[in-house]
Design an enzyme around this catalytic site. Structure first.
Site, PDB file in Angstrom:
ATOM      1  N   ASP A   1      18.463  32.092  75.300  1.00  0.00           N
ATOM      2  CA  ASP A   1      19.177  33.250  75.865  1.00  0.00           C
ATOM      3  C   ASP A   1      18.895  33.038  77.651  1.00  0.00           C
ATOM      4  OD1 ASP A   1      19.645  33.612  73.483  1.00  0.00           O
ATOM      5  OD2 ASP A   1      19.032  35.873  73.464  1.00  0.00           O
TER       6      ASP A   1
ATOM      7  N   HIS B   1      25.064  44.207  77.550  1.00  0.00           N
ATOM      8  CA  HIS B   1      24.567  42.929  78.301  1.00  0.00           C
ATOM      9  C   HIS B   1      25.112  41.808  77.180  1.00  0.00           C
ATOM     10  CE1 HIS B   1      21.801  43.588  74.826  1.00  0.00           C
ATOM     11  NE2 HIS B   1      21.859  42.452  74.673  1.00  0.00           N
TER      12      HIS B   1
ATOM     13  N   LYS C   1      24.327  34.380  68.764  1.00  0.00           N
ATOM     14  CA  LYS C   1      23.957  35.252  68.020  1.00  0.00           C
ATOM     15  C   LYS C   1      24.241  36.824  68.709  1.00  0.00           C
ATOM     16  CE  LYS C   1      19.372  35.128  70.246  1.00  0.00           C
ATOM     17  NZ  LYS C   1      19.579  36.367  70.955  1.00  0.00           N
TER      18      LYS C   1
ATOM     19  N   CYS D   1      13.665  38.063  71.599  1.00  0.00           N
ATOM     20  CA  CYS D   1      14.341  36.953  71.123  1.00  0.00           C
ATOM     21  C   CYS D   1      13.525  35.800  70.907  1.00  0.00           C
ATOM     22  CB  CYS D   1      15.623  36.555  71.822  1.00  0.00           C
ATOM     23  SG  CYS D   1      16.590  37.865  71.618  1.00  0.00           S
TER      24      CYS D   1
HETATM   25  C1  VGL Z   1      17.403  40.187  73.810  1.00  0.00           C
HETATM   26  C2  VGL Z   1      17.525  42.614  73.687  1.00  0.00           C
HETATM   27  C3  VGL Z   1      18.742  42.548  73.262  1.00  0.00           C
HETATM   28  C4  VGL Z   1      16.604  38.924  74.184  1.00  0.00           C
HETATM   29  C5  VGL Z   1      18.671  40.078  73.470  1.00  0.00           C
HETATM   30  O1  VGL Z   1      17.337  37.725  74.195  1.00  0.00           O
HETATM   31  O2  VGL Z   1      15.495  38.765  74.004  1.00  0.00           O
HETATM   32  N1  VGL Z   1      16.789  41.261  73.954  1.00  0.00           N
HETATM   33  N2  VGL Z   1      19.599  41.392  73.317  1.00  0.00           N
HETATM   34 ZN    ZN Z   2      21.600  41.314  72.875  1.00  0.00          ZN
END
Ligand code: VGL
Ligand code: ZN
Length: 207
Positions: A18, A91, A117, A162
């Site tokens: 991510d 987000h 995801k 994540c």
């Molecule tokens: C994530 C919160 C919501 C991450 C993704 O990438 O850690 N955290 N969506």
């Molecule tokens: Zn997320």
């Protein structure tokens, strides 16, 4: 920064979690000091033959967004059918600028696979392997097994969500897992400490 030059072989994969605009400076869910990982991520990518990216990718109105639940604010926790769920600022909406990778072209070109995801409106997905219901697979484990990849090295964002849950699920699914602490940052001190403890208990190597 650990050097994987002699360790990263054909049975290893670097999974970059991510590294997207919304988790970096100026983003909707910017991880504190997140930009500091970028040079390390690029360096790691240069040391691996197999590079895989994950991309948080939510439909608008996703169940993990506070805005989807009238009266709820970001970082409140609600009960979902699969258990407690932290509510986040909106987000990584699919197709938005915030969902785009903030990675050098060299890394994007090298990436062999992109695992998206969180695309199911009613289930969040922190882990690169399993969604938050702990049973819906993303397909990554199968892809790795099919290719004979036994070890995953994780970096990216966020350590307490994540990255951390990917590490734990990776162990649960039988992979060797290493997390490169210099190339990850977390959202909150308490959840970072909790996740690091769980990772060590699960046999995740944190370097
Ligand atoms: C994530 C919160 C919501 C991450 C993704 O990438 O850690 N955290 N969506
Ligand atoms: Zn997320």
């Amino acid at each position: 920064m650990s050097d994987f030059t002699h360790a990263a072989g054909e049975n290893d994969a670097l999974v970059i979690i991510d590294v997207q605009n919304d988790f970096l400076s100026g983003g909707a869910l910017a991880v504190p000091d997140g930009d500091a990982i970028l040079p390390g991520v690029e360096q790691l990518a240069g040391q691996f033959e197999n590079v895989i990216l994950t991309q948080d990718w939510h439909p608008s109105g996703h169940a993990s967004f506070a805005a989807t639940h009238p009266g709820k604010a970001p970082f409140e926790v609600i009960e979902m059918p699969y258990g407690p769920q932290v509510l986040w600022p909106t987000h990584c909406v699919a197709g938005s600028a915030g969902a785009e990778f903030r990675l050098p072209t060299s890394v994007l070109e090298k990436a062999q696979m992109v695992v998206r995801k969180g695309f199911r409106a009613q289930i969040d997905s922190y882990s690169a392997f399993l969604e938050n219901d702990q049973k819906t697979p993303t397909g990554l484990a199968g892809a790795l097994r099919e290719r004979g990849i036994e070890r995953v090295v994780l970096c990216g964002l966020a350590l307490d969500y994540c990255v951390g849950f990917s590490a734990l699920d990776g162990r649960k699914l039988g992979f060797e897992v290493t997390v490169v602490q210099g190339a990850t940052r977390g959202i909150a001190p308490e959840s970072i400490a909790e996740r690091l403890g769980q990772m060590r208990d699960a046999g995740v190597l944190v370097v």
